[in-house]
Design a protein around this motif. Structure first.
Motif, mmCIF file in Angstrom:
data_model
loop_
_atom_site.group_PDB
_atom_site.id
_atom_site.type_symbol
_atom_site.label_atom_id
_atom_site.label_comp_id
_atom_site.label_asym_id
_atom_site.label_seq_id
_atom_site.Cartn_x
_atom_site.Cartn_y
_atom_site.Cartn_z
ATOM 1 N N ASP A 209 132.941 -40.385 27.425
ATOM 2 C CA ASP A 209 132.423 -41.391 27.356
ATOM 3 C C ASP A 209 130.839 -40.818 27.151
ATOM 4 O O ASP A 209 130.536 -39.721 27.140
ATOM 5 N N LEU A 210 130.070 -41.636 27.024
ATOM 6 C CA LEU A 210 128.533 -41.170 27.125
ATOM 7 C C LEU A 210 127.994 -41.512 28.616
ATOM 8 O O LEU A 210 128.182 -42.399 29.407
ATOM 9 N N VAL A 211 127.427 -40.308 29.108
ATOM 10 C CA VAL A 211 127.083 -40.398 30.598
ATOM 11 C C VAL A 211 125.637 -39.851 30.723
ATOM 12 O O VAL A 211 125.117 -38.677 29.847
ATOM 13 N N GLN A 212 124.903 -40.055 31.607
ATOM 14 C CA GLN A 212 123.421 -39.565 31.664
ATOM 15 C C GLN A 212 123.671 -38.232 32.366
ATOM 16 O O GLN A 212 124.649 -37.842 33.053
ATOM 17 N N PRO A 213 122.577 -37.246 32.209
ATOM 18 C CA PRO A 213 122.663 -35.894 32.965
ATOM 19 C C PRO A 213 122.699 -36.190 34.556
ATOM 20 O O PRO A 213 122.258 -37.256 35.096
ATOM 21 N N GLY A 214 123.560 -35.586 35.199
ATOM 22 C CA GLY A 214 123.694 -35.808 36.502
ATOM 23 C C GLY A 214 124.764 -36.428 36.820
ATOM 24 O O GLY A 214 125.516 -36.674 37.961
ATOM 25 N N GLY A 215 125.245 -37.106 36.047
ATOM 26 C CA GLY A 215 126.600 -38.192 35.899
ATOM 27 C C GLY A 215 128.058 -37.495 36.313
ATOM 28 O O GLY A 215 127.939 -36.315 36.064
ATOM 29 N N SER A 216 129.172 -38.466 36.492
ATOM 30 C CA SER A 216 130.411 -37.906 36.474
ATOM 31 C C SER A 216 131.288 -38.484 35.528
ATOM 32 O O SER A 216 130.905 -39.564 35.195
ATOM 33 N N ALA B 203 131.888 -27.636 21.246
ATOM 34 C CA ALA B 203 130.500 -28.411 20.701
ATOM 35 C C ALA B 203 130.355 -27.983 19.525
ATOM 36 O O ALA B 203 130.767 -26.958 18.841
ATOM 37 N N PRO B 204 129.683 -29.061 18.847
ATOM 38 C CA PRO B 204 129.242 -28.958 17.261
ATOM 39 C C PRO B 204 128.784 -27.342 16.863
ATOM 40 O O PRO B 204 127.682 -27.218 17.525
ATOM 41 N N ASN C 115 131.633 -33.367 37.405
ATOM 42 C CA ASN C 115 130.248 -33.664 37.937
ATOM 43 C C ASN C 115 129.162 -32.982 37.730
ATOM 44 O O ASN C 115 129.197 -31.922 37.095
ATOM 45 N N SER C 116 127.776 -33.649 38.069
ATOM 46 C CA SER C 116 126.544 -33.055 37.717
ATOM 47 C C SER C 116 126.566 -32.775 36.444
ATOM 48 O O SER C 116 126.226 -31.459 36.054
ATOM 49 N N LEU C 117 127.030 -33.489 35.395
ATOM 50 C CA LEU C 117 127.020 -33.064 34.003
ATOM 51 C C LEU C 117 125.723 -32.830 33.236
ATOM 52 O O LEU C 117 124.568 -33.501 33.950
ATOM 53 N N LYS C 118 125.704 -31.839 32.711
ATOM 54 C CA LYS C 118 124.587 -31.410 31.913
ATOM 55 C C LYS C 118 124.561 -31.482 30.243
ATOM 56 O O LYS C 118 125.800 -31.517 29.897
ATOM 57 N N PRO C 119 123.405 -31.637 29.932
ATOM 58 C CA PRO C 119 123.578 -31.953 28.312
ATOM 59 C C PRO C 119 124.464 -30.864 27.591
ATOM 60 O O PRO C 119 125.104 -31.072 26.492
ATOM 61 N N GLU C 120 124.465 -29.603 28.070
ATOM 62 C CA GLU C 120 125.122 -28.546 27.470
ATOM 63 C C GLU C 120 126.576 -28.726 27.501
ATOM 64 O O GLU C 120 127.498 -27.804 27.107
ATOM 65 N N ASP C 121 126.975 -29.740 28.386
ATOM 66 C CA ASP C 121 128.545 -29.857 28.698
ATOM 67 C C ASP C 121 129.019 -31.052 27.582
ATOM 68 O O ASP C 121 130.114 -30.990 27.406
ATOM 69 N N ALA C 122 128.036 -31.569 26.651
ATOM 70 C CA ALA C 122 128.605 -32.265 25.707
ATOM 71 C C ALA C 122 129.202 -31.693 24.647
ATOM 72 O O ALA C 122 129.088 -30.504 24.124
ATOM 73 N N ALA C 123 130.570 -32.153 24.627
ATOM 74 C CA ALA C 123 131.733 -31.499 23.477
ATOM 75 C C ALA C 123 132.898 -32.393 23.540
ATOM 76 O O ALA C 123 132.846 -33.427 24.191
ATOM 77 N N GLN D 120 135.744 -37.309 23.453
ATOM 78 C CA GLN D 120 134.316 -37.009 23.191
ATOM 79 C C GLN D 120 133.539 -37.251 24.587
ATOM 80 O O GLN D 120 133.571 -38.252 25.229
ATOM 81 N N VAL D 121 132.849 -36.371 24.981
ATOM 82 C CA VAL D 121 131.913 -36.315 26.214
ATOM 83 C C VAL D 121 130.482 -36.177 25.564
ATOM 84 O O VAL D 121 130.481 -34.918 24.942
ATOM 85 N N THR D 122 129.619 -37.182 25.737
ATOM 86 C CA THR D 122 128.374 -37.237 25.659
ATOM 87 C C THR D 122 127.367 -37.333 26.724
ATOM 88 O O THR D 122 127.642 -38.221 27.514
ATOM 89 N N VAL D 123 126.381 -36.335 26.787
ATOM 90 C CA VAL D 123 125.694 -36.252 27.957
ATOM 91 C C VAL D 123 124.134 -36.305 27.613
ATOM 92 O O VAL D 123 123.758 -35.447 27.014
ATOM 93 N N SER D 124 123.812 -37.536 27.826
ATOM 94 C CA SER D 124 122.422 -37.827 27.203
ATOM 95 C C SER D 124 121.856 -38.940 28.050
ATOM 96 O O SER D 124 122.538 -39.957 28.277
ATOM 97 N N SER D 125 120.273 -39.153 28.244
ATOM 98 C CA SER D 125 119.549 -39.993 28.725
ATOM 99 C C SER D 125 119.279 -41.056 27.628
ATOM 100 O O SER D 125 118.505 -42.014 28.179
#
Length: 116
Positions: free
Chosen positions: A10-17, A40-41, A84-92, A111-116
């Motif tokens: 899913d799409l999740v904000q940084p710091g999310g789970s 990741a791309p 947990n504590s997802l970071k933008p660099e976890d997006a992949a 797909q995991v997207t980490v973005s605010s």
């Protein structure tokens, strides 16, 4: 035939789970170690976490230690990745994998997207 079906991306904000699931079929799930990879791309696919067949032992990439937890439910033929504590660099795209006696099998990815 061996099938691995990932879900939970899913799409999740940084710091999310998020919790990813991988439902397995076509082989004796409880007798094989399972693993999660991500890609990741523009980057190579990398091992994120792995778990032994009975779930007693796990190992993690240094980049996710302390934040991700791999687990499995052999009664449900499912392996999980709690992130947990997802970071933008976890997006992949996250994939589960099983290495059987006749070869390695991958799921289609989630797909995991980490973005605010």
């Amino acid at each position: 035939q061996v099938q691995l079906v990932e879900s939970g991306g899913d799409l999740v904000q940084p710091g999310g789970s998020l919790r990813l699931s991988c439902a397995a079929s076509g082989f004796t799930f409880s007798t094989y170690p399972m693993s999660w990879y991500r890609q990741a791309p523009g980057k190579e696919r990398e091992l994120v976490a792995a778990i032994t067949s009975a779930g007693y032992s796990t190992n993690y990439a240094d980049s996710v230690k302390g934040r991700f937890t791999i687990s499995r439910d052999n009664a449900k033929n499912t392996v999980y990745l709690q992130m947990n504590s997802l970071k933008p660099e976890d997006a992949a795209v996250y994939y589960c994998k099983v290495e059987t006696r006749v070869g390695g099998y991958w799921g289609q990815g989630t797909q995991v997207t980490v973005s605010s």
